[in-house]
Write an enzyme that holds these catalytic residues in place. Sequence first.
Site, short mmCIF file in Angstrom:
data_model
loop_
_atom_site.label_atom_id
_atom_site.label_comp_id
_atom_site.label_asym_id
_atom_site.label_seq_id
_atom_site.Cartn_x
_atom_site.Cartn_y
_atom_site.Cartn_z
N HIS A 122 72.38 -18.86 65.88
CA HIS A 122 72.21 -18.34 64.52
C HIS A 122 71.10 -19.12 63.79
CE1 HIS A 122 73.63 -16.83 60.52
NE2 HIS A 122 73.23 -18.03 60.12
N GLU A 123 71.10 -20.43 63.96
CA GLU A 123 70.07 -21.26 63.31
C GLU A 123 68.70 -21.02 63.95
OE1 GLU A 123 70.72 -22.71 60.60
OE2 GLU A 123 72.88 -22.43 60.71
N HIS A 126 67.26 -17.91 62.42
CA HIS A 126 66.61 -18.11 61.12
C HIS A 126 65.17 -18.62 61.32
CE1 HIS A 126 69.70 -17.29 58.19
NE2 HIS A 126 70.53 -18.22 58.63
N GLU A 179 71.11 -13.39 56.57
CA GLU A 179 72.26 -13.87 57.33
C GLU A 179 72.68 -12.85 58.40
OE1 GLU A 179 74.10 -16.74 57.46
OE2 GLU A 179 72.38 -17.47 56.35
ZN LIG Z 1 72.53 -18.62 58.27
#
Ligand SMILES: [Zn+2]
Length: 258
Positions: A122-123, A126, A179
């Site tokens: 997830h990071e 981003h 997100e």
């Molecule tokens: Zn996030």
Amino acid sequence: MKRLIFPLALLALCGCRTVPISGRTQLMLSSQGDENALGAQAFGEVRQKIPASKNAAQNQSLARVGAALKNVTPDQGFVWEFVVLDNNEANAFCLPGGRIGVYSGLFSFVDNDAELAVVVAHEIAHAIARHGGERMSWSLLQTLGLWGLSYGTESETLLVLYGAATDVGVLLPFSRSNEREADNIGLTLTARAGYDPNAALHFWQKFGGGRGQSAIEVFLSTHPGGAERIEELKKAMPEAVAEYQRAANKKGFGNALR
Ligand SMILES: [Zn+2]
């Protein structure tokens, strides 16, 4: 510092970028080189403030997960670094250019490598989606709109953005749509790296159950929307499972951490 702003006349030509994996077109006015340099600088500052963890099990888990994810992440010239930081908060971050910090407190919520992969992917998402640069681009555009066409500045805005980020511990809250995109890209990367993507549901469901409430609040302050997030993940799961079936090196949930 190099000039950051393109003349407005050039915006139409070079102000857009396609996000890897999701394929979305995004506004992008900052240069990747500037973002990477600031990410490296911010990471250095964090490393000075917070020592690396000496927990061997946690370090080895992050090393395994980082290596597996790095292999399946589209190459953008990032310098990937994965560090467990000795801090009781449950959180993780990725700075522009690929420096990832996982706070040791997060491991209270991580049962196996696959769940750690969910967070790290997830990071990573981003970072490769350059959500920080995108947000900054929108604020620049707003500034340009307010100040007129002749506004030309050094990369002050970028410095302020990431400067503020390091002041609050590098935790930039992203928009809900950022997100969601990071969840979806992250799920794809998790599956391609050979981890069962259902680990994402296992991980996120823990945050609805009231376990370690104060730590959860920290995590949710930058990763909002528990119930909605799980519904979105469930929708994306069939495609992620298909991706997992195609992965060369399936590890299931990987090494257990507890
Ligand atoms: Zn996030």
